[in-house]
Design an enzyme around this catalytic site. Structure first.
Site: not given
Lengths: 674, 706
Positions: B420, B626
């Site tokens: 949604g 990262y």
């Protein structure tokens, strides 16, 4: 980097191998002392954080794994952890190497002198050295030499020193420790000592594995060990032992290093120093305990010529590439890595396959001398006593030379020399095993009744006469890996119930299962092996394969009969062991008594003339046969109160024996997707 | 060349040459300015139209020549098609478009009245706020960030950062050229410029759902079928997406873009989508790096992109409970700026905060740089409202914690637009900190740096942010230093360098740097700073000044622009992240970096790649790592494919080393293949059953995650 050599359909003729360089030549022309004192600056691992032998020990003793195991053992046994910590320190003291450059220099000096006396040349493939150098720089390296002689590991260190490569640390059996001085010297030249068996000793295992892993994952030095576990007395490669390999692969599987390079090294001796020692051992004369004085007694070897040594450093194999798509490394991320954990099925299979692959890589790069072919032919002679004509031998040898090359054997046959000279040179180097008289070549049996302790009985006589045969066998065995798959197929074609491909395959795969303790046959590779054998035999025009049938072509008879005769001693040997166990074994037979009893049984049959091949007397063959029967369920070990007895399953045993003899059709092989 | 391009277009779009040639003159003659201007007018004036009453006739006339091109009929376009057919189709399109302009009937107007609360500046979005409906006016359509901001090489061959928005803007970066040449073997001579303009003929004809469009028209909700709008919402910022745009290649794009302006608009849109079986793809900031926005190529229904950018108001601030109720379309920088005006902040600062939206954060489980103080998005959210095909899901109260079965918020957070649209969120807020201080520490090597971070985490004294760059990244940061204005600073820099490398004996090829950000009241910050520096000292760390730290953080916003520069010169790259237990941090960093290098070599990349990492977050039980990797693709036939193979291998390596599938980027479609292994069969089944219940007809059909 990947070793593609074992994939079945690469033509063995196209196998690229490096050129050799004789390292003794330079030694004969320049100062040994200067050589021993030369500037030594090896290439090191790129992520190396230097660490000396003492701090290595501390690292191991303070490792998480050891702490964990000590806590565990302390809980289980009630011993205090200080106590266990002390034990761990003494274990590591007993085990650890103390590599010192000065000792290595001393060995380098001494070995030069010895090598120059007893060997014609020591040939090394320099390309392999360069590859190794690159491998050492890029990743932690495991050196995996073949093991045929005590010489092996001194020789390895000697070569690496010569080429300015990092000196390896070497896993050595504890038996060397018996020799006080030598043991310590070996330790200082990089050996570390492990107990032969430490069954359930968790603490020992923890110290030992952490020690090896610490060296590996920090890339402190190449780790060297023998996949075969012990010296092969028969010159056949032994079924690989997985313990150390498991430890060595662990840092990769747990992500502690990016990759590990496994470098198979094939060391081939033209003449093995321990030649007759091995033969006697196989025949039941116990092996002398290693001792310093014993080694000095062996100095008469110094006066002999042992030909040349070939050392081939194989293509480094990347563990990462081998594991790609085969091992799910995620399984190690759900628990701390220091907790020892039994490996999953896929890891076990992977380690096992890797071990076989590496042993095969060793085999493939073993240099075969002409004498190996001559021994093979002589052992197939109609009559071992009389041998065969020299011309006949030469002709056969030339035929076998071509066959060997076609099957990818790494044969060093000097093509620019006349064949007759090659043959006679080989024969004269092995004068202790073979004699020529009046153009007839035969194995040099000891003269009868020559024993100093008076006359000997016929049994003793048979054993004695078998010594040179077994020595010859060990040379023949050097070439077995080249022929074993085609030989299994040739035998299968002859004994299978029909020419149907499926029948032949079933027989092939039965033989394969039967002999998997005897030869290097990777489990679960029946189809690949079958295809490889078919490929080789078809390529040489021996077999024709159509949709359903396997046919021997007319000109293939000679090859087929040669190949099946090559396997025959093993087939007969296994049959004899079967019939011994059926006929003579009593309920009180233990595994320990087995070898002695079966030897008696065989000697009897040899005297009676119902058995042809004295080589069946080899305890190696008997033990392998026994292990195979155990594996196939024809024998069972039953634990009684005081000792383990053997229980024979006669029905299975009989059917195995008959199937081997081709009297019974082979059962369907499970994995017959052809 | 033109012939080839033409052939390409024909092959890709299924338009026959003859139809192209008939369309050709039209396009050249009437299209360019007109259409664009018109489109802009259409969009920007839509809400105001009622007041000014623009004559529809004019519009209808100027639209006429566009119709056949804008929306070619879906099936037959062969030359056999009669001219009459074409005209009929054109007329039909025209009707639809003009229909959009007609005044909606009164009863359908309720929503607009409801959501524009009188006290908020209802007519202002687009002026005060960063993101207008026509994003392409402000932002690049085929690259990162603002149109006016980019790295270029000026005429002297020096790197320069254009624009005025950032601290680095307008500055010369002297070290960048050498770094790029040295690291990648890139050269200014070898350029790979991007296609400058969007060629709308490369677009597939839209799959229109007329009935839906009809019904939508009846509401005041603005929408567009313009090519630029649709293309902009068809991608995130994965390398392959941007690479394709730069080459002018465009795959499946949404067939329509709608801009709800409040929760009720969304309810209406979802209702209509269910009614007409439309595929809805929510679009927030468009900064996804997981292929989450890619339209599934197998989708045959009409795809409508639901752009939340106009739902950007702070509805209320509750100073008693320190919460704020915010519409989910607001982007990070606006949220912080507006809250700052009243002395508050959320403290949620992901690197993409300039462009990423609150709803996007919730839908992907985002993480902010300062999570050590403020927490990640799951810690910040107090209440969420989401519109699903089943209805609206929300909790009945704002209790700070509940024991009411599994937290339904966790179905929403990380749902990646499959269930949604998040419309409103209540977030925790904090008073703006009185004092901020940057800092940096140099370590002799990465191992020591990681050990220090681990210790900081163990003592739970991590500053607002602490990041550790490896050596390659340290060098990269160095290359991005702007030109120093005074001789004194450059002298000081030299002195520092001398001190660290010569006096302290740090190896310049091994040392690494940690950047720090402290926040709070002045006294506590200074105390905290001392504690952290003391720990660092134990691991051989040397304080390296505030400037280095500050520059490090400033670079996080600028660095994303750098990829576009690389792509101008044959260099492609990407970043990806993971989270991993502490004991595995060093191993995963080494192995993944080595894996990238090896894969690049194996795949035929001619130059050694840049393969670098940094530890960006610390937790009690592990860290977030990262990775950046980039390589020069000269000499490669299919660079994107090679790139994807390397990225795939790197992800496999991460997983094999005990790293997670993602720490905060999400799964999208890029990492979907590993979901089952990550959450187990049962886990995946649980998620599927939720999806099946909430959205049985797959209205939210972006096919992310599952």
């Amino acid at each position: 980097m990947e070793n593609q050599a074992t994939s079945p359909h690469t033509d063995p003729m196209l196998k690229k191998r490096d050129e050799f360089e004789d390292i003794l030549e330079e030694r004969r022309n320049s100062s040994d002392l200067r050589y021993a004192l030369k500037c030594y600056t090896p290439v090191i691992y790129k992520h190396l954080s230097p660490c000396d032998a003492t701090s290595l020990k501390t690292k191991v003793l303070q490792s998480d794994q050891l702490h964990y195991v000590i806590t565990q053992v302390s809980k289980e046994t009630g011993r205090t952890s200080e106590d266990l910590q002390d034990e761990a320190s003494s274990i590591i003291e007993e085990m650890a190497h103390r590599l010192q450059l000065s000792t290595v220099r001393f060995f380098a000096f001494a070995l030069c002198k010895v090598f120059k006396t007893i060997f014609k040349s020591i040939c090394v493939n320099e390309n392999g050295i360069q590859r190794l150098q690159q491998a050492i720089h890029d990743h932690p390296v495991v050196l995996l030499p073949s093991h045929r002689s005590y010489m092996d590991f001194l020789l390895m260190s000697y070569i690496l020193y010569t080429y300015d490569l990092s000196l390896p640390v070497i896993a050595a059996g504890m038996d060397f420790m018996g020799m006080k001085v030598i043991g310590e010297m070996l330790r200082m030249s990089g050996a570390f000592f492990i107990r032969r068996s430490f069954g359930g000793d968790k603490l020992y295992w923890a110290v030992f594995s952490e020690y090896v892993k610490t060296i590996l994952k920090n890339g402190l030095a190449p780790v060297e060990f023998f996949l075969e576990g012990t010296r092969s007395r028969t010159s056949k490669s032994l079924t690989p032992k997985l313990g150390l390999l498991n430890i060595a692969l662990d840092p990769f599987l747990k992500g502690e290093v990016f990759d590990i390079s496994l470098v198979p090294v094939s060391i081939s001796y033209e003449r093995i120093l321990e030649e007759s020692l091995y033969a006697r051992e196989m025949l039941g004369v116990p092996k002398p305990k290693e001792s310093t004085s014993g080694l000095f007694k062996a100095r008469k070897v110094l006066s002999e010529d042992y030909g040349s040594i070939h050392v081939y450093f194989g293509q480094p194999v990347s563990v990462r590439r081998l594991a790609e798509g085969r091992v799910n490394r995620c399984q190690f991320s759900l628990a701390p890595r220091y907790i020892p954990k039994r490996a999953n099925g896929d890891v076990q299979t992977f380690v096992n396959d890797t071990a076989y692959r590496l042993v095969r890589a060793q085999e493939e790069n073993m240099v075969l001398k002409p004498w190996v072919l001559l021994a093979t032919i002589l052992l197939q002679a109609e009559n071992l006593q009389t041998g065969m004509r020299l011309e006949e031998l030469t002709e056969e040898a030339l035929w076998l030379r071509d066959l060997c090359r076609q099957y990818g054997g790494f044969l060093h046959w000097p093509d620019h020399v006349a064949p007759s000279e090659v043959v006679s040179a080989s024969l004269s180097l092995h004068h202790s095993l073979v004699k020529i008289s009046e153009g007839q070549v035969f194995i040099a049996f000891e003269e009868e009744g020559e024993s100093p302790s008076g006359p000997v009985g016929p049994e003793e006589q048979v054993l004695r006469r078998s010594v040179p045969v077994l020595s010859c066998v060990s040379y023949r065995n050097q070439a077995l890996h080249v022929f074993v798959r085609p030989a299994l197929l040739a035998t299968a074609v002859q004994t299978a119930a029909s020419n149907h491909k499926q029948d032949v395959f079933n027989t092939f795969s039965f033989l394969r299962t039967m002999f998997s303790n005897e030869f290097i046959l990777c489990p679960n590779a029946a189809v690949e092996d079958f295809e490889e054998a078919c490929f080789l035999l078809m390529k040489t025009g021996v077999l024709q394969l159509n949709q359903q049938e396997v046919l021997v072509s007319h000109r293939g008879d000679r090859t087929i009969s040669f190949l099946s005769r090559l396997l025959l001693p093993f087939v007969q040997g296994y049959q004899v062991v079967c019939s011994f166990l059926c006929e003579e074994a009593t309920d009180s037979l233990t595994e320990k008594d087995f070898v002695v009893a079966v030897r008696k049984f065989i000697v009897k049959r040899l005297i009676a003339g119902t058995l042809r091949y004295p080589e069946i007397l080899s305890s190696d063959l008997q033990k392998n046969a026994f292990a195979a029967l155990l594996r196939l369920g024809a024998v069972q070990k039953v634990k009684r109160v005081d000792q383990t007895k053997l229980k024979i399953n006669k029905v299975t045993m009989n059917s195995l024996e008959d199937t081997l003899g081709g009297k019974l059709p082979t059962p369907n092989a499970a994995s017959a997707r052809l | 060349m033109y012939g080839l391009a033409l052939l390409y277009i024909v092959l890709n779009c299924g338009i026959s040459p003859s139809s192209l040639t008939t369309a050709g003159p039209l396009r050249q003659a009437a299209l360019p300015q007109n259409r664009r201007a018109l489109g802009r007018w259409l969009i920007s004036h839509r809400p105001v139209r009622r007041q000014c009453g623009f004559p529809n006739e004019v519009l209808r006339r100027s639209l006429a020549p566009l119709a056949p091109l804008e929306a070619p009929p879906p099936h037959k376009h062969g030359s056999s098609m009669a001219a009459a057919d074409r005209q009929r189709a054109a007329r039909q399109r025209l009707q639809i478009i003009t229909g959009h302009l007609q005044r909606p009937t009164e009863d359908q107007l309720i929503t607009a009245a409801e959501c524009k609360a009188p006290e908020t500046k209802a007519q202002e979005p687009g002026e005060q706020r960063t993101v207008p409906r026509r994003r392409q006016d402000v932002m690049k359509w085929n690259g990162w960030g603002y149109s006016d901001t980019k790295f270029i090489y000026n005429k002297k061959g020096q790197a320069e950062f254009t624009g005025k928005r950032y601290r680095l803007s307008g500055m010369i970066i002297p070290g960048l050229k050498d770094w790029m040449e040295g690291t990648f073997g890139a050269s200014l001579q070898h350029k790979t410029p991007a296609t400058p303009l969007l060629n709308s003929s490369a677009l597939q004809p839209p799959t229109m759902n007329e009935a839906f469009a009809e019904d939508l028209k009846a509401t005041p909700i603005p929408f567009s079928v313009e090519a630029e709008d649709r293309v902009f919402r068809a991608h995130g910022h994965c390398l392959h997406e941007i690479f394709a745009l730069r080459e002018g290649k465009i795959g499946r794009v949404p067939d329509m873009v709608v801009w709800p302006s409040c929760h009720n608009d969304v309810v209406k849109i979802v209702e209509l989508a269910c009614k007409h079986n439309i595929c809805l793809i929510p679009f927030g900031g468009g900064t996804s790096v997981s292929s989450a926005l890619e339209c599934p190529s197998e989708e045959t229904r009409s795809i409508v992109s639901l752009d939340t950018s106009q739902m950007n108001r702070i509805l209320w601030v509750d100073e008693k409970n320190l919460t704020a109720h915010v519409e989910a379309g607001i982007v990070g920088q606006d949220l912080e700026r507006l809250l700052n005006e009243s002395g508050y902040c959320t403290g949620h600062e992901p690197d993409s905060m300039e462009f990423s939206s609150l709803g996007g954060w919730v839908a992907t489980r985002a993480s902010g740089m300062k999570k050590n103080i403020y927490g990640n998005i799951e810690d910040l959210v107090v209440h969420v409202k989401m519109v699903t095909p089943r209805g609206v899901i929300e909790k009945s109260c704002q209790g700070p914690r509940m024991s009411t079965g599994p937290d339904v918020h966790h179905f929403i957070m990380g749902s990646e637009g499959t269930l949604g649209v998040v419309t409103e969120v209540t977030l925790k807020i904090r008073p703006v900190p009185e004092y901020q201080k940057y800092g940096s520490v140099v370590f002799p090597n990465f191992e020591q740096g990681v050990a220090c971070l681990r210790e900081v985490a163990r003592q739970r004294c991590a500053p607002a942010s602490i990041r550790l760059m490896d050596n390659e990244q340290f060098k990269f940061g160095h290359a991005l230093k702007p030109q120093v204005s005074s001789i004194f600073t450059s002298f000081l820099d030299g002195l520092k360098k001398f001190y660290i490398t010569k006096f302290k004996g740090f190896d310049p090829d091994r040392l690494c740097v940690a950047t720090l950000l402290f926040e709070g009241n002045r006294e506590k910050v200074l105390q905290h700073e001392k504690q952290v520096y003391d720990i660092a000292a134990k691991f051989g760390g040397l304080a390296a000044g505030e400037d280095n730290g500050q520059r490090g953080y400033m670079l996080t916003f600028v660095i994303a622009y750098l990829r576009d520069l690389g792509m101008d010169y044959y260099v492609i790259g990407e970043s990806f992240e993971t989270s991993v237990p502490w004991d595995r941090v060093l191993d995963i960093c080494r192995n993944v970096k080595a894996c990238i290098v090896r894969e690049c070599k194996d795949k035929g990349v001619q130059f050694p790649p840049l393969s670098t990492c940094r530890v960006t977050q610390t937790y009690d039980a592990g860290a977030c790592v990262y990775f950046y990797f980039a390589f020069n693709y000269r000499g490669l036939g299919d660079p994107v494919h090679v790139f994807e193979q390397v990225e795939h291998a790197a992800r496999e390596e991460i997983l094999a080393n005990g790293g997670s599938l993602s720490h905060h980027h999400g799964v999208g479609k890029l990492r979907k293949e590993w979901m089952r292994a990550t959450v187990s069969d049962v886990g995946l089944g649980m998620l599927k059953s939720v999806k099946d219940y909430v959205d049985p007809n797959n209205i939210f059909g972006n096919r992310n995650l599952l």
